[in-house]
Scaffold this motif. Structure first.
Motif, PDB file in Angstrom:
ATOM      1  N   LEU A   8      13.394  18.293  -3.572  1.00 47.30           N
ATOM      2  CA  LEU A   8      13.275  19.712  -3.918  1.00 47.30           C
ATOM      3  C   LEU A   8      13.633  19.919  -5.382  1.00 47.30           C
ATOM      4  O   LEU A   8      14.491  19.220  -5.931  1.00 47.30           O
ATOM      5  N   HIS A   9      12.989  20.923  -5.984  1.00 43.68           N
ATOM      6  CA  HIS A   9      13.222  21.217  -7.401  1.00 43.68           C
ATOM      7  C   HIS A   9      13.651  22.667  -7.596  1.00 43.68           C
ATOM      8  O   HIS A   9      13.101  23.580  -6.975  1.00 43.68           O
ATOM      9  N   ASP A  15       9.542  22.369 -14.541  1.00 45.03           N
ATOM     10  CA  ASP A  15       8.367  22.917 -13.878  1.00 45.03           C
ATOM     11  C   ASP A  15       8.692  23.756 -12.652  1.00 45.03           C
ATOM     12  O   ASP A  15       7.835  23.973 -11.792  1.00 45.03           O
ATOM     13  N   ALA A  16       9.929  24.237 -12.548  1.00 44.11           N
ATOM     14  CA  ALA A  16      10.327  25.084 -11.413  1.00 44.11           C
ATOM     15  C   ALA A  16      11.174  26.249 -11.925  1.00 44.11           C
ATOM     16  O   ALA A  16      11.825  26.146 -12.969  1.00 44.11           O
ATOM     17  N   ASP A  17      11.189  27.333 -11.150  1.00 40.21           N
ATOM     18  CA  ASP A  17      11.838  28.557 -11.621  1.00 40.21           C
ATOM     19  C   ASP A  17      12.905  29.105 -10.684  1.00 40.21           C
ATOM     20  O   ASP A  17      13.566  30.093 -11.030  1.00 40.21           O
ATOM     21  N   TYR A  18      13.091  28.519  -9.515  1.00 37.36           N
ATOM     22  CA  TYR A  18      13.943  29.146  -8.511  1.00 37.36           C
ATOM     23  C   TYR A  18      15.369  28.609  -8.537  1.00 37.36           C
ATOM     24  O   TYR A  18      15.598  27.409  -8.681  1.00 37.36           O
ATOM     25  N   ASP A  19      16.318  29.523  -8.370  1.00 37.78           N
ATOM     26  CA  ASP A  19      17.726  29.142  -8.309  1.00 37.78           C
ATOM     27  C   ASP A  19      18.034  28.480  -6.978  1.00 37.78           C
ATOM     28  O   ASP A  19      17.402  28.791  -5.955  1.00 37.78           O
ATOM     29  N   ILE A  20      18.995  27.600  -6.981  1.00 41.14           N
ATOM     30  CA  ILE A  20      19.344  26.862  -5.772  1.00 41.14           C
ATOM     31  C   ILE A  20      19.780  27.795  -4.645  1.00 41.14           C
ATOM     32  O   ILE A  20      19.527  27.522  -3.461  1.00 41.14           O
ATOM     33  N   HIS A 235       8.429  23.034  -5.277  1.00 40.29           N
ATOM     34  CA  HIS A 235       8.858  23.705  -6.500  1.00 40.29           C
ATOM     35  C   HIS A 235       8.961  25.211  -6.272  1.00 40.29           C
ATOM     36  O   HIS A 235       9.348  25.951  -7.176  1.00 40.29           O
ATOM     37  N   LYS A 236       8.589  25.630  -5.064  1.00 45.34           N
ATOM     38  CA  LYS A 236       8.703  27.022  -4.649  1.00 45.34           C
ATOM     39  C   LYS A 236       9.300  27.044  -3.239  1.00 45.34           C
ATOM     40  O   LYS A 236       8.962  26.191  -2.402  1.00 45.34           O
TER      41      LYS A 236
END
Length: 273
Positions: A8-9, A15-20, A235-236
């Motif tokens: 998971l990213h 290339d990813a935008d989401y917080d953990i 990535h999402k």
């Protein structure tokens, strides 16, 4: 069966935008109570003028500190492991080995190839002047050459990732065309006590099978390989756990009895049943 998602990213990857925290909440909604975040670190990644922010650099100290604070925050009902996906190239083997030695706190190390001869196969220019067979073979040769110099990983990630991006994708792909090099790759993995991941990201990337192809997984099983992780390469958040039922079906059909999680880079075996 809902496996822990081990690829998971988050926003720490270029290339990813989401917080953990968003990722954890999405996993919980899907009844997944354990994941391993594996943000990208690709040393010597070529920077393209049209994508200057895609450096794939990871500030590991900052990353680990933040992930650890989140891990503690959710510890009462969620198991967060902290890993990294390291991009391999043959000329950086020493750098990669030294990096892993310097970070024993990390739970899990995925070794992947994203760059071949200075080109990113994600971009069409890698395929210029090559047939898909030539482009794919060179990708697999780069994996083999990298594994000869980088030995401190836990699993090899998305072994046939290149099939996502060829001109013909997997339409003309036959595992038997690459049998010799696949066997070399598998032998070096098994001899070094390493594993393979089943990467279901291909299922939402225009392919109808997870990485690697089941014929490659069979080679690994036949060679005595037992270390398997399952990851969505999401990535999402909506792709967390994507296609895990298909992964279970393939593993069971091939006779695998266990999947693995990792803690401090040591495998923990769990029954697939």
């Amino acid at each position: 069966m809902i496996f822990p998602d081990y690829h998971l990213h988050s926003s720490f990857s270029s290339d990813a935008d989401y917080d953990i925290i968003d990722i954890i909440k999405s996993a919980q909604k899907k009844d997944i109570n354990s994941i391993c975040i594996t943000d990208h670190y690709d040393m010597d990644f070529p920077i393209y003028p049209d994508e200057p922010d895609m450096t794939f650099y990871l500030n590991t100290e900052e990353y680990y500190k933040y992930m650890s604070s989140v891990k503690e925050q959710f510890a009462h009902d969620f198991d967060l492991r902290i890993g990294v996906e390291l991009g391999m190239m043959p000329h950086i083997g020493d750098k990669l080995n030294n990096y892993v030695f310097s970070h024993p706190e990390l739970d899990f190390i995925i070794a992947s190839v994203h760059i071949v001869d200075g080109f990113d196969p994600y971009r069409p220019d890698y395929f210029v002047g090559k047939t898909d067979y030539q482009a794919y073979l060179r990708y697999f040769e780069t994996i083999l050459d990298s594994l000869k110099v980088f030995t401190n990983y836990n699993v090899l990630g998305h072994m046939d990732y290149i099939l996502r991006y060829g001109k013909t994708k997997a339409d003309n792909f036959k595992a038997t065309d690459y049998y010799d090099i696949f066997k070399e790759i598998i032998n070096i993995i098994v001899q070094n006590g390493k594993g393979l991941e089943i990467n279901t990201g291909s299922l939402y990337k225009n392919l109808d099978f997870p990485h690697p192809h089941k014929e490659i997984l069979k080679l690994y099983k036949d060679a005595g390989g037992e270390i398997i992780t399952i990851g969505s390469d999401a990535h999402k958040p909506e792709y967390i756990g994507y296609g895990f039922d298909k992964a279970k079906e393939i593993l069971s059909a091939l006779g695998f009895k266990y999947y693995c999680t990792f803690s401090k880079q040591s495998p923990e075996f769990h029954s697939i049943i």
